[in-house]
Motif scaffolding. Structure first.
Motif, mmCIF file in Angstrom:
data_model
loop_
_atom_site.group_PDB
_atom_site.id
_atom_site.type_symbol
_atom_site.label_atom_id
_atom_site.label_comp_id
_atom_site.label_asym_id
_atom_site.label_seq_id
_atom_site.Cartn_x
_atom_site.Cartn_y
_atom_site.Cartn_z
ATOM 1 N N PHE A 27 13.479 2.735 -13.137
ATOM 2 C CA PHE A 27 12.037 3.201 -12.674
ATOM 3 C C PHE A 27 11.295 4.164 -11.473
ATOM 4 O O PHE A 27 13.252 3.708 -10.208
ATOM 5 C CB PHE A 27 11.123 1.418 -13.098
ATOM 6 N N ARG A 68 13.028 -1.129 -8.027
ATOM 7 C CA ARG A 68 13.611 -2.501 -9.052
ATOM 8 C C ARG A 68 13.763 -3.416 -7.756
ATOM 9 O O ARG A 68 14.704 -2.914 -7.048
ATOM 10 C CB ARG A 68 14.673 -1.845 -9.436
ATOM 11 N N GLY A 84 -0.678 -9.677 0.019
ATOM 12 C CA GLY A 84 -1.547 -8.819 0.979
ATOM 13 C C GLY A 84 -2.226 -8.465 0.411
ATOM 14 O O GLY A 84 -3.431 -8.197 1.487
ATOM 15 N N THR A 85 -3.113 -8.506 -0.955
ATOM 16 C CA THR A 85 -4.871 -8.444 -1.354
ATOM 17 C C THR A 85 -5.226 -9.480 -0.615
ATOM 18 O O THR A 85 -6.532 -9.419 0.560
ATOM 19 C CB THR A 85 -5.107 -8.490 -2.257
ATOM 20 N N ALA A 92 1.195 -2.539 4.764
ATOM 21 C CA ALA A 92 1.966 -3.218 3.559
ATOM 22 C C ALA A 92 2.871 -2.704 3.422
ATOM 23 O O ALA A 92 3.862 -3.513 2.552
ATOM 24 C CB ALA A 92 0.537 -3.135 2.504
ATOM 25 N N THR A 136 8.259 -5.221 -5.512
ATOM 26 C CA THR A 136 8.179 -3.730 -5.626
ATOM 27 C C THR A 136 7.821 -3.348 -4.539
ATOM 28 O O THR A 136 8.653 -2.247 -3.965
ATOM 29 C CB THR A 136 7.123 -2.927 -6.392
HETATM 30 N N1 T4K Z 1 -2.430 -2.593 1.252
HETATM 31 C C1 T4K Z 1 -1.266 -1.130 0.024
HETATM 32 C C2 T4K Z 1 -1.612 0.024 1.031
HETATM 33 C C3 T4K Z 1 -1.004 -1.610 -1.179
HETATM 34 O O1 T4K Z 1 0.125 -0.633 -1.527
HETATM 35 C C4 T4K Z 1 -0.602 -3.140 -1.500
HETATM 36 C C5 T4K Z 1 -0.253 -2.967 -2.606
HETATM 37 C C6 T4K Z 1 -1.882 -3.735 -1.032
HETATM 38 C C7 T4K Z 1 -2.532 -3.452 -0.350
HETATM 39 C C8 T4K Z 1 -1.989 -5.331 -1.401
HETATM 40 O O2 T4K Z 1 -0.305 -5.866 -1.508
HETATM 41 P P1 T4K Z 1 -0.218 -7.000 -3.012
HETATM 42 O O3 T4K Z 1 -1.629 -7.576 -3.014
HETATM 43 O O4 T4K Z 1 0.146 -6.343 -4.407
HETATM 44 O O5 T4K Z 1 0.606 -7.806 -1.549
HETATM 45 C C9 T4K Z 1 2.564 -2.441 -6.988
HETATM 46 C C10 T4K Z 1 2.639 -3.573 -6.585
HETATM 47 O O6 T4K Z 1 1.299 -5.086 -7.350
HETATM 48 C C11 T4K Z 1 1.532 -3.303 -5.108
HETATM 49 O O7 T4K Z 1 2.087 -4.205 -4.719
HETATM 50 C C12 T4K Z 1 1.716 -2.357 -4.850
HETATM 51 N N2 T4K Z 1 1.061 -2.539 -3.054
HETATM 52 C C13 T4K Z 1 1.762 -0.900 -5.476
HETATM 53 C C14 T4K Z 1 1.930 0.139 -4.433
HETATM 54 O O8 T4K Z 1 2.322 -1.127 -6.573
HETATM 55 P P2 T4K Z 1 2.653 -1.170 -9.917
HETATM 56 O O9 T4K Z 1 1.672 -0.995 -10.265
HETATM 57 O O10 T4K Z 1 3.434 -0.420 -8.726
HETATM 58 O O11 T4K Z 1 3.575 -2.371 -10.238
HETATM 59 P P3 T4K Z 1 4.236 -2.107 -12.279
HETATM 60 O O12 T4K Z 1 4.021 -3.795 -12.475
HETATM 61 O O13 T4K Z 1 4.201 -0.733 -12.238
HETATM 62 O O14 T4K Z 1 5.928 -2.034 -11.117
HETATM 63 C C15 T4K Z 1 6.217 -0.275 -11.003
HETATM 64 C C16 T4K Z 1 7.711 -0.923 -11.538
HETATM 65 O O15 T4K Z 1 9.055 -1.860 -10.571
HETATM 66 C C17 T4K Z 1 7.713 -1.200 -13.299
HETATM 67 O O16 T4K Z 1 7.441 -0.307 -14.174
HETATM 68 C C18 T4K Z 1 9.467 -1.940 -12.737
HETATM 69 C C19 T4K Z 1 9.577 -2.399 -12.280
HETATM 70 N N3 T4K Z 1 9.289 -3.465 -12.025
HETATM 71 C C20 T4K Z 1 8.341 -4.553 -11.411
HETATM 72 C C21 T4K Z 1 7.769 -6.221 -11.118
HETATM 73 C C22 T4K Z 1 6.978 -6.256 -11.064
HETATM 74 C C23 T4K Z 1 10.601 -4.592 -11.932
HETATM 75 O O17 T4K Z 1 12.112 -4.220 -11.860
HETATM 76 N N4 T4K Z 1 10.271 -5.792 -11.756
HETATM 77 C C24 T4K Z 1 9.267 -6.608 -11.142
HETATM 78 O O18 T4K Z 1 9.213 -7.726 -11.424
HETATM 79 O O19 T4K Z 1 1.740 -1.540 -8.157
#
Ligand code: T4K
Length: 357
Positions: A5, A8, A59-60, A156, A182
């Motif tokens: 992915f 990780r 972060g949000t 972030a 992440t």
């Molecule tokens: N401002 C900016 C510029 C940001 O980039 C973000 C967040 C924020 C504000 C807000 O901060 P937070 O409220 O989130 O603290 C991720 C994150 O959820 C997000 O925090 C992040 N930016 C954004 C860029 O990316 P996704 O859509 O990549 O998550 P997800 O679930 O698809 O995971 C990606 C890959 O990671 C999965 O395919 C497998 C792996 N994974 C993921 C998780 C959660 C794991 O192996 N284990 C895990 O526990 O959002």
């Protein structure tokens, strides 16, 4: 072969985490500014070289609290090339995001574009140090001073980024970090708000606890507190932060050496970058889709951070086509995380090269 992915989450040594969990069981203190959150705040402040920092639930919420502390109103000028939370947090707080275009090479908001969008209703600028690449903070500060408006940096992605020896979080009125799983540095979920002055810090400290300070309701607040389990993970990971940062740089360098000339990379200053992502830009969206498909076929899952350009989501704002719209169609972030092996990077690199021939 196992799936790869985009990332990780880093997991610290189990024994170390267990020792913190034992402390939690002993104290029976789970949240509401507990001892581990206080320790985490102190250690973050030392590690990052920032004076006023407040750990929060994510972060949000950090962004939302930042807008409230500064009393923002009306329009906020921001970048369309970011994660949706940058923009949606503004809308959630009743603020109007106004998109200024980005620079073609750094992918960050272009200061010249910011000035074009200032009106009597502008109360702040919300730039993002995208992929941990610091914005042109000097030019942005000049604009804010000229028009007497505030700056909130969405940092972030910018954990551990310094410029001229000073942490990038010290710029602007407020910066925020995300400690999501992440991210390069994480506390499962989590984040932090970094303030220029003590007054803002004190206001925010009450605000994240329903507006309550020493048992008194001092104003309108929300629940944005970090809990003890998050702090335990954060404290363990902080011990390993230097090691994680070094490792990211090594992996980035490996991709860089092997893909330079094949794809375009973000323009950055090697002294002021945390290498947290590996964003590569293709000549066209067709090229990107071809590469993505080839990688997916062997169960490698890069990510299109950040697509689509946020100005095109729901209410398209700008009539002129933005650089951000073009760039967001052409950027793919490659897998990068602590345990990623050189052989796995080689697989990605070979497939990209092959798909492009
Ligand atoms: N401002 C900016 C510029 C940001 O980039 C973000 C967040 C924020 C504000 C807000 O901060 P937070 O409220 O989130 O603290 C991720 C994150 O959820 C997000 O925090 C992040 N930016 C954004 C860029 O990316 P996704 O859509 O990549 O998550 P997800 O679930 O698809 O995971 C990606 C890959 O990671 C999965 O395919 C497998 C792996 N994974 C993921 C998780 C959660 C794991 O192996 N284990 C895990 O526990 O959002």
């Amino acid at each position: 072969m196992s799936k790869i992915f985009i990332t990780r989450p880093y997991l610290p040594e189990r024994k170390k985490l267990d020792a913190y969990i034992d402390k939690i069981y002993k104290s029976n203190w789970l949240t509401n500014n507990g001892p581990l959150v206080q320790e985490f705040e102190k250690r973050l402040s030392e590690y990052l070289g920032v004076k006023y920092i407040l750990p929060v639930a994510n972060g949000t919420l950090a962004l939302m609290v930042a807008y409230k502390v500064l009393g923002l109103r009306g329009e906020v000028i921001t970048t369309p090339f970011s994660f949706v939370a940058t923009t949606s947090s503004l809308v959630w707080e009743g603020l109007k995001p106004v998109f200024a275009d980005i620079d073609l090479q750094t992918f960050n908001i272009d200061p010249n574009e910011i000035e074009k969008h200032i009106t009597d209703n502008t109360s702040a600028i919300l730039p993002v140090h995208v992929f941990g690449n610091p914005c042109d903070t000097d030019s942005i500060q000049r604009i804010a001073d000229k028009y007497n408006i505030k700056i909130v940096y969405d940092a972030a992605h910018a954990f551990g980024v310094k410029r001229n020896g000073k942490n990038i979080l010290n710029y602007g009125d407020i910066s925020i970090l995300s400690f999501h799983a992440t991210k390069l540095f994480h506390s499962i979920e989590g984040g932090a708000i970094i303030f220029k002055n003590k007054k803002y810090y004190k206001t925010a400290k009450a605000m994240i606890n329903f507006g309550i300070e020493k048992g008194e309701i001092t104003g309108v607040g929300i629940n944005a507190k970090m809990n003890e389990f998050q702090a335990a993970m954060g404290l363990c990971n902080l011990d390993d932060a230097d090691k994680i940062l070094r490792n990211r740089k090594e992996m980035f360098s490996y991709y860089y050496e092997n893909l330079n000339g094949v794809v375009q990379l973000q323009k950055f200053d090697p002294e002021s970058y945390n290498y947290s992502y590996v964003p590569v830009m293709f000549k066209s969206e067709e090229e990107l889709l071809k590469v993505e498909k080839a990688l997916n076929e062997v169960e490698i899952f890069p990510r299109r951070y950040f697509y689509p350009s946020l100005n095109s989501v729901s209410v398209p704002q700008n009539e002129k086509k933005l650089i951000s719209e073009d760039i967001s169609k052409r950027i793919l972030c490659l897998p990068t995380f602590y345990d990623l092996k050189v052989t796995e990077m080689d697989r990605c690199i070979d497939i990209i090269r092959e798909a492009l021939t």
